[in-house]
Enzyme design. Sequence first.
Site, PDB file in Angstrom:
ATOM      1  N   GLU A 426      50.188  47.459  43.508  1.00 55.50           N
ATOM      2  CA  GLU A 426      51.341  47.872  42.713  1.00 55.50           C
ATOM      3  C   GLU A 426      52.626  47.871  43.523  1.00 55.50           C
ATOM      4  O   GLU A 426      53.322  48.872  43.643  1.00 55.50           O
ATOM      5  CB  GLU A 426      51.072  49.251  42.092  1.00 55.50           C
ATOM      6  N   GLU A 502      40.971  47.581  38.511  1.00 51.88           N
ATOM      7  CA  GLU A 502      40.903  48.963  38.029  1.00 51.88           C
ATOM      8  C   GLU A 502      40.627  48.926  36.533  1.00 51.88           C
ATOM      9  O   GLU A 502      41.272  48.175  35.795  1.00 51.88           O
ATOM     10  CB  GLU A 502      42.208  49.721  38.283  1.00 51.88           C
TER      11      GLU A 502
END
Length: 999
Positions: A426, A502
């Site tokens: 991220e 994820e």
Amino acid sequence: MLRRSVIGPRRRSNPAKITYYEDLSPGTGALAPRAAFRSDARTLSLNGDWDFRLFPTAAHAEAAEQAEGDGWEKLPVPSHWALHGHGAPQYTNIRYPFPVDPPRVPTENPTGDHRLVFDLPDDWPGPDEGAGGRTLLRFDGVESCYRVRLNGRELGTAKGSRLPHEFDTGPHLLRRGNVLSVRVHQWSSGSYVEDQDMWWLAGIFRGVTLLHRPEGAVRDVFVHAGYDHRTGHGTLRVDADPGGRVTVPELGLTLATGETVTVPGVQPWSAEVPRLYEAQLAIDGERVPLRLGFRTVAVEDGVITVNGRPLLLRGVNRHEFHPDHGRAVPYATMREDVLLMKRHNINAVRTSHYPPDPAFLDLCDEFGLWVIDEADLETHGFTYDDWRGNPADDPAWEEALIDRAARMVERDKNHPSVIMWSLGNESGTGRNLAAMSRWIRDRDPHRLIHYEGDRSCEHTDVYSRMYASHEEVEAIGRRAEKPLDDPRLDARRRALPFIQCEYAHAMGNGPGGLTEYQRLFETYERLQGGFVWEWIDHGLRARDAAGRPYFAYGGDFGEPLHDGNFCADGLLFPDRTPSPGLLEFKKVVEPVGICVDAAARTVRVTNKYDVIDLAGLAFGWSREVEGRRVAEGALEVPPLGPGESAEVALPEAERVREAGSVAQDDADGEEWWTVRAVLADGTAWAPAGHEVAWGQARARGPAATRTPGARITPVRAPSSPSLDGAITLGPGTFDPLDGGLRTLHGLPVAVPPRLNVYRATTDNDRGPDEETSVAAQWHRHAVDRMRHRCDGVTVDGESLVVTARVAPPGGFFGLSVVYRWTGEQTGDATRLDLSVDITPDGEWPCPLPRLGVAMGILAPLDWIEWYGGGPGESYPDTRRAARIGRWATTVDGFQTPYVFPQENGSRGDVRWAELRGPDGGGLRIEGRPAFALTARRWTTGQLEAARHPADLVPGEVLHLDLDVAHHGIGTASCGPGVLAPYELRATRTRFGVGFTLPN
């Protein structure tokens, strides 16, 4: 002068004021990164109690140093100082807990001075003894920036909290009275690239070691051990600086470093068979033990393969965490983590979001786990400014980011468990990520590169996503995802394998939807599994003002900015107790499919392993009637290879009887067949008999609710109340005004049974959006504040009938309810039955949380036995791990102690339950049909108001929920909500429960 970001201007502070902990360099004075290895050269651990003092700012620390101030206390190393009474932890998910003005940090920058006075062992080699060589000082992890001095001489500075740094002690090391000083700053320029959804915890949290490096010692070693699945041969080359000889005794090999040899008949390494060969690198004056795992990683025809076999990753994301020590995780805890993973059918780990302690990778090599090793990089907080000034795309940060990639790769390059390098997490996109990818590919072209943020996959070898919905995942599986604008990149990405790095956010009660994800992974070759977020709840052990223990989350330490309990999102509770979510995951990802067809008396067994056959498993069957085992035996299953299936016959009825009964057979009861696969022999990670997989099917329906031939006499309800103002019907007494049950089999009823549609909201109900979540809908439409209106109480011969309407305040919709009570006498036993008929009226604007009756009994009933789903909790979309059987526990054992209290503990598919007190008396509840049961010593309102389990104080009333239906759980705390089949909509419903005394 610092260069500006190319994606938008950002004001920079005066560069002249920038300190070493604010500059963009990765540090000064540290040696070039190298592989982590042990040798026969001398080492000295410097772990232990150090002197410590904490200052509110770096300037205060500098002033105290100039004044030679005192104030030292003892602090263990490794540790985080905030967990030892110095300052406080702080948790944020995305936002930086300081103003975003890179590379500057606040003046309020907690700075910890660490000091150790030590002597060298008498036999420590040194130049004065003619031994030559040098001594290095190694730090394996310090957050976030530090300066090292030895005997007053500066050795260097470093950033990169989860990365090793080594310093040459040079001529500054003394035989006696060495003073090692380490100044650690909580905030630094490095903090901008370490925004990794975790507690901010400064300190020396990994080991500190002195390493003697003999003259001509090994500076670095790189093992290249491949495997050709077509020939069954391995290839081996060991590069070392300087060169030497490598021996592998088990293989009879001796080779020079840099020499490539073919190794016929070698056994390859895999997560299922982690075959390691002990080897040794020998040079003049030093011996380095090596562990070789022969394996080859590739993408072939759009699929990830290792040793020619495609993989299905059943993985978890793992932060390093311990409830007492933070990221200073003891070795025994790391080992426990690996064993728990193996025992719960997990085969892969993503080291979110930084390289772990190297000892963890040693354990992955030894016990067998596929690993995505992730760089110590995340800049998520820049998303709040549309990634303006993001370090991932600012050329001024290139050296720092490449240093983070290099230190990861160099340290961990000899681990066969590592099959992918991840650039970080991220951090948006940008030129520095591309540079990191190029550097890694040049250094180690034999592993894959991962980065979820690169949606084009221009710089990666796999297509990776987070929390993609089931619909999108299926489209990706069919290679029919939405195209990229660039046809070249689109064609490239469409040819790549896909993983969910994820998914299934394991926050609180949940996650739901695992079964549907796994079905997709097993259907489409391109979908190669994923990694549940995450392994463990990050709750720090604490006590409240009354001394009651609990696990703290964001905000519990008075932080002005925090993200609450979003850190409690793991499959393990903080004390490493498996949550219901982990048990569900274990069942969903079973590597052996067992499909029992009780009617046909067959079992279809499928090998879902990637590599091994089923020879190491033993299969057994059992036959249960009404939850009691009446027969059992072994089941012969062929040693199926990966992907193979076979249909195996169950014993005929006659053979079942011959197998011997272990309990009284009930010819009229509900009959189930269960088949289990267990380890035939003990392994390194579990003993013989450990259950790997199971399947279950019903062979015969439930027993009749009436005993054949029994004389049943309906109990008539009186036409008028008794003198005490109650209506008596069988074992129950009722209020004549509203029809509420007052007593039941002599037990006081504190809360009469009545329709209940609300549950304490879960983390997934609340989700990330306060406006659109299902919990927000429930609150907006006042479903949590339903009002009950009694429209009539009538006695109808053998029945007491109560009509009512249940509706929210302000709403134009509701539920019309008819409660019909009947009593029966069978011999000396009495029974009270309740049937509930529900009809929605108006247009319901949202799903129902639950549907059933709630009641409260004022009695010390503490033991619960039930026949139904168990032994743990289950909900409509989290019920795969619940098997039908006869179970028992206490009321306390019925609760699931989520770090943040919420709806929990429901046992589904309950046919009957018996509640007992210490005197043996109690109550039996039977469902028509089966129901879901919760039992608590507090109300739903009290559960919803609690912020920690310690807030829930048991009362004298036992509160029961007898539910005919529940809304699903989903994973909307971060991911998809409840799938359509598990949504609970208001519809015409009938159900019933019966109350008798326990058998």
